[in-house]
Design an enzyme around this catalytic site. Structure first.
Site, short mmCIF file in Angstrom:
data_model
loop_
_atom_site.label_atom_id
_atom_site.label_comp_id
_atom_site.label_asym_id
_atom_site.label_seq_id
_atom_site.Cartn_x
_atom_site.Cartn_y
_atom_site.Cartn_z
N ARG A 14 0.94 -1.27 -0.07
CA ARG A 14 0.02 0.06 -0.04
C ARG A 14 0.96 1.34 0.00
NH1 ARG A 14 -0.58 4.82 2.72
NH2 ARG A 14 -0.27 3.81 4.56
N ASP A 15 1.53 1.44 1.05
CA ASP A 15 2.53 2.81 1.28
C ASP A 15 3.26 2.69 0.18
OD1 ASP A 15 2.79 5.23 2.28
OD2 ASP A 15 4.31 4.57 3.89
N HIS A 208 10.38 7.24 7.48
CA HIS A 208 10.96 7.19 5.98
C HIS A 208 12.39 7.60 6.15
CE1 HIS A 208 7.32 7.14 3.71
NE2 HIS A 208 6.97 7.01 4.95
N CYS A 239 7.40 9.77 -0.20
CA CYS A 239 6.16 10.81 -0.11
C CYS A 239 6.23 11.62 -1.35
CB CYS A 239 6.09 11.56 1.04
SG CYS A 239 4.88 12.85 1.00
N ASN A 248 9.96 4.26 2.28
CA ASN A 248 9.98 3.78 3.74
C ASN A 248 11.36 3.12 4.20
OD1 ASN A 248 7.01 3.86 4.83
ND2 ASN A 248 6.96 3.62 2.54
#
Lengths: 301, 301
Positions: A14-15, A208, A239, A248
């Site tokens: 997901r992220d 992160h 991001c 991450n």
């Protein structure tokens, strides 16, 4: 009593994937999640029900969840932004949902298009509907150290958001240093404020590695009693609003850290690398985690 | 009394370049060192008098030192392996010499071709001759956490080597995690043993980032009272005998860490990047430090 167990929650599908430009097919996403399921992970955030207009990469959330071969020991979670997202998510089987907001007004406005105080009722509606469906809710709080718009974020501002989420009934809060600016002294100051009021098991840390401090921040969090950490296989993600666009912290690198520190993650290093190599081949770009670099240099020796 | 000052000793021109395959011309080395001299650094290890057969990249040690424009506030140091190396070094002006050996037999044998006990008299001769020439001596101890041949290295073994070097009259010992396997708990155990006997100012820490733990190890060392840290601009270097071949922790990333932690390094971030970009262009390969990545992404935005 001290424990040697630490828990790694995988957010790569997901992220990680949500910020990748190359589209990964539904079949490959499912294969990726299934490879992650073989690593010993017991929590995988598999997709997001944010509107596909915002995250086209994860537009196939329903298909992924419908066709996934599941293991009963694994919690498969999905991100939902609001009640509409939750309603889409409830069409399929999920074990847990995550909601999200930011600790800073600037990032919250940019990411959710609402002020912080206007976001609370939106999330409360989700938590209440989830409860009616026997679904636990995890809450992400972004920009807990610094914001790309507002600069440094005070621990008290994070506490304010955490208070509201816990009042709603969120069962765990993942504290995200979204732009990766934090150093261990920042983490210490933040956790000192939060742990004065709440027990450590309510929190997970989500780092992160933009400035290279994620591993150091994990160590500091662990020293302060935190036992749950988010990470992303292959260091996927990052991001789009943050300078450096670093991802991450990588699951395989966090696994090395914890194992060498005498902690038990329950994960299999070889299987983690297999999952990382798999998604790397599908993304068509080199993933630069430390464990991948070491693995590649062993092959070349 | 606590201090906010930390000291970064730059080892890029020596420990960094010695492992780089692309030959850097003497003119470029001098320009590189002069760029580093503009960053605020007060200590630069500029070259090595190890026999050119072993390190052809640094065969021009005399030429570099003869032609360097010096600043009086900077200590320009050079590595010497034995009395022959020191004699070559004494032909030119240097401010300090460094000697080196390993804490583990396997690495010492492979690197110096002698046992640890046979290495002591070789180094003692150097320290005594240096003293006659009013030169301070720094001692590097490699493989203080793990050895590529012998595996984990015990703190007591490091203490044994440190004892001998201090007895000889070495004024500072740089403790090197040469293969970068250490995690903060390892550093803590090592420093607990050493600091029971010696004051922290006798030590510097020298970390490689093979497994991504260098920054976390620096933070732990700082927490235990160490104030001097070796690093390499652009993360240059790495150990040719180590898996992963990851370099020294990068000066610009260490500077970010310390500055964000409220410490004073005396360094100028912009000038550090200029030096990193300069040597990157000469090496003809991309250097992957966090600060360089952030700087590049700012240019591309």
């Amino acid at each position: 009593m001290t424990t040697n167990k630490v828990r790694i929650k995988e957010v790569g599908p997901r992220d990680g994937l949500q910020n990748e430009k190359n589209y990964i097919s539904t079949t490959d996403k499912i294969a990726f999640i299934e490879k992650l399921s073989e690593t010993g992970l017991d929590y995988i955030e598999v997709t997001s029900f944010v509107h596909p207009k915002w995250i086209p990469q994860l537009a196939d959330a329903v298909d992924v969840l419908c066709n996934l071969k599941r293991r009963k020991e694994i919690t498969y979670a999905a991100l939902v932004p609001n009640i509409k997202g939750l309603e889409r998510a409830l069409q399929v089987h999920i074990d847990e949902v995550s909601i999200f907001m930011s600790a800073s007004e600037g990032h919250n406005l940019s990411n959710i298009n609402k002020t912080i105080s206007d976001t609370f009722p939106v999330l409360k509606e989700v938590v209440e509907e989830a409860r009616l469906n026997n679904l636990a809710v995890r809450g992400y709080v972004s920009t807990v150290i610094g914001c790309p718009y507002d600069g440094p974020v005070k621990p008290e501002q994070v506490l304010y958001v955490v208070d509201h989420l816990i009042d709603m009934g969120v069962k765990e809060i993942s504290l995200g240093d979204t732009i990766g600016v934090g150093v261990p002294t920042d983490i210490e100051r933040l956790l000192e404020v939060l742990l004065k009021k709440y027990p450590p098991y309510l929190f997970a840390m989500h780092f992160h590695d933009t400035y290279g401090t994620a591993i150091a921040n994990i160590v500091k969090s662990l020293e302060m009693g935190i036992l749950t950490f988010d990470s992303s296989i292959g260091g996927l993600g990052g991001c789009p609003y943050a300078k450096g666009a670093s991802g991450n912290v990588a699951t395989e690198d966090v696994h090395y850290l914890f194992t060498k520190m005498g902690k038990q993650t329950g994960l299999n290093a070889k299987k983690l690398l297999e999952a990382a190599y798999f998604i790397e081949s599908k993304l068509g770009k080199t993933l630069n985690t430390k464990q991948l670099a070491i693995s590649r240099s062993e092959v070349n020796h």
